[in-house]
Design a protein around this motif. Sequence first.
Motif, PDB file in Angstrom:
ATOM      1  N   GLU A  40      40.610  15.601 100.290  1.00 27.07           N
ATOM      2  CA  GLU A  40      41.726  16.444 100.722  1.00 27.07           C
ATOM      3  C   GLU A  40      41.231  17.589 101.611  1.00 27.07           C
ATOM      4  OE1 GLU A  40      41.126  15.451  97.638  1.00 27.07           O
ATOM      5  OE2 GLU A  40      42.806  14.063  97.312  1.00 27.07           O
ATOM      6  N   GLU A  41      40.104  18.209 101.237  1.00 28.13           N
ATOM      7  CA  GLU A  41      39.540  19.287 102.065  1.00 28.13           C
ATOM      8  C   GLU A  41      39.066  18.739 103.405  1.00 28.13           C
ATOM      9  OE1 GLU A  41      37.666  22.230  98.641  1.00 28.13           O
ATOM     10  OE2 GLU A  41      36.564  20.419  99.245  1.00 28.13           O
ATOM     11  N   TRP A  42      38.451  17.565 103.361  1.00 28.38           N
ATOM     12  CA  TRP A  42      37.975  16.941 104.599  1.00 28.38           C
ATOM     13  C   TRP A  42      39.133  16.624 105.538  1.00 28.38           C
ATOM     14  CZ3 TRP A  42      39.168  12.176 106.643  1.00 28.38           C
ATOM     15  CH2 TRP A  42      38.428  11.800 107.777  1.00 28.38           C
ATOM     16  N   VAL A  43      40.213  16.073 105.006  1.00 31.98           N
ATOM     17  CA  VAL A  43      41.363  15.707 105.846  1.00 31.98           C
ATOM     18  C   VAL A  43      41.901  16.925 106.582  1.00 31.98           C
ATOM     19  CG1 VAL A  43      43.782  14.984 105.799  1.00 31.98           C
ATOM     20  CG2 VAL A  43      42.078  13.669 104.542  1.00 31.98           C
ATOM     21  N   GLU A  44      42.049  18.035 105.885  1.00 32.32           N
ATOM     22  CA  GLU A  44      42.598  19.241 106.530  1.00 32.32           C
ATOM     23  C   GLU A  44      41.692  19.734 107.654  1.00 32.32           C
ATOM     24  OE1 GLU A  44      45.670  20.440 106.039  1.00 32.32           O
ATOM     25  OE2 GLU A  44      45.796  18.609 104.826  1.00 32.32           O
TER      26      GLU A  44
END
Length: 382
Positions: A251-255
């Motif tokens: 989720e952090e990577w996607v953002e």
Amino acid sequence: MSQKVITYPEIKPAESCKYDGVSLGEVMLRLDPYDVPTARARLFRVSQGGGETNVACGMAYTFGLRSAVLTALVDDNIGLNIRNQMREAGVDTSNICWFNTDNDGSAHSTDQKGTLMNGMNFTYNGKGIIPSDTAYYRAHSAVRQLKPGDFNWDKIFGEEGVRVFNTGGILTLISPTSSEVAIEAVQKANENGVFVAADLNYRGKVQPDKSIARSINKKMAPYLGFLVGNDSDLSDALGYDTKVTKNASFEEWVEAYKETVKKLSQDFPNLSLIGTQWRGAVNADMIHWGAVLYDALNKKFYVAALRENVPIQDRTGGGDSFASGVLSALMLGKDLQTAVEWGAAHGILVQETPGDFTMVTLKEVEREVKRAQAGGGVKALR
């Protein structure tokens, strides 16, 4: 650049073309030492694979599309072995550029002592905390000798017709002339109304100088409709840095990746799609797996179901199979959410089997999509 670049909604109908997909790239004979490190191995499994050509194998074998490979091989038993494996996957090999071994002085000729050779690699998959490791023998491969004009683009793209063309960052770094062939190809593809995709696929063992990779890719990127590249590829091969920590969650990577992709699409407005798979490696045998696809025309992101703690057998080819799944979904009339789900499912399934290229069916891809979306386990098929 004034040339029009084809967008994904403009992919030609199947009935107007001989080929659904055509892949330009290097293909190598791969030798796997099973569970023994290469230095101590005595038995090897033989297969074939290449960053670009794996896409064609997936299109044909898994998705039932009409695909072809454009590459160069030496006309000996190793070259024939590689060709035969691609034929078995259902890929058209009639456009391969063959180098004879008659040493007759022609443009596509070599001797019988291996001065020019078919590329090979030895890939040990690793285990637990022992990482996978690949040793390449490609410095004198036939692909290095490809030059502009070696392929009849007007015939392939124009007379015969192609819906989707893909190439990638491995081919462009093999030699100065191979990069010229790739750029010639993407230009001619757009001239003939072909949708063009490329996977950055940066490999430091092929070209350790990132400035060279960036220079080449900045020449090619303006001719692409679909660019595939994770955060490290975008940094190494194009110079776009994603601000994310090494052990960030999906989720952090996607953002963080979203911000990079938005900047990339502003700089290259020709891109109608940008996407990649995401791999979070727990160890050599266990990974987390995700995927994202950005529709630059409508400024919308599509995210596939996340898979966590998945045991794998062979991590090679997952990204190529993601690209194959996305492109095949587009050509089969699926929406973009289905495309990213197919890409993610195909990518993880290929890592469950040995070798670079696909050994799974469309039915298995669709089953895996449903399983991941439902968050379910795996049951026996009896």
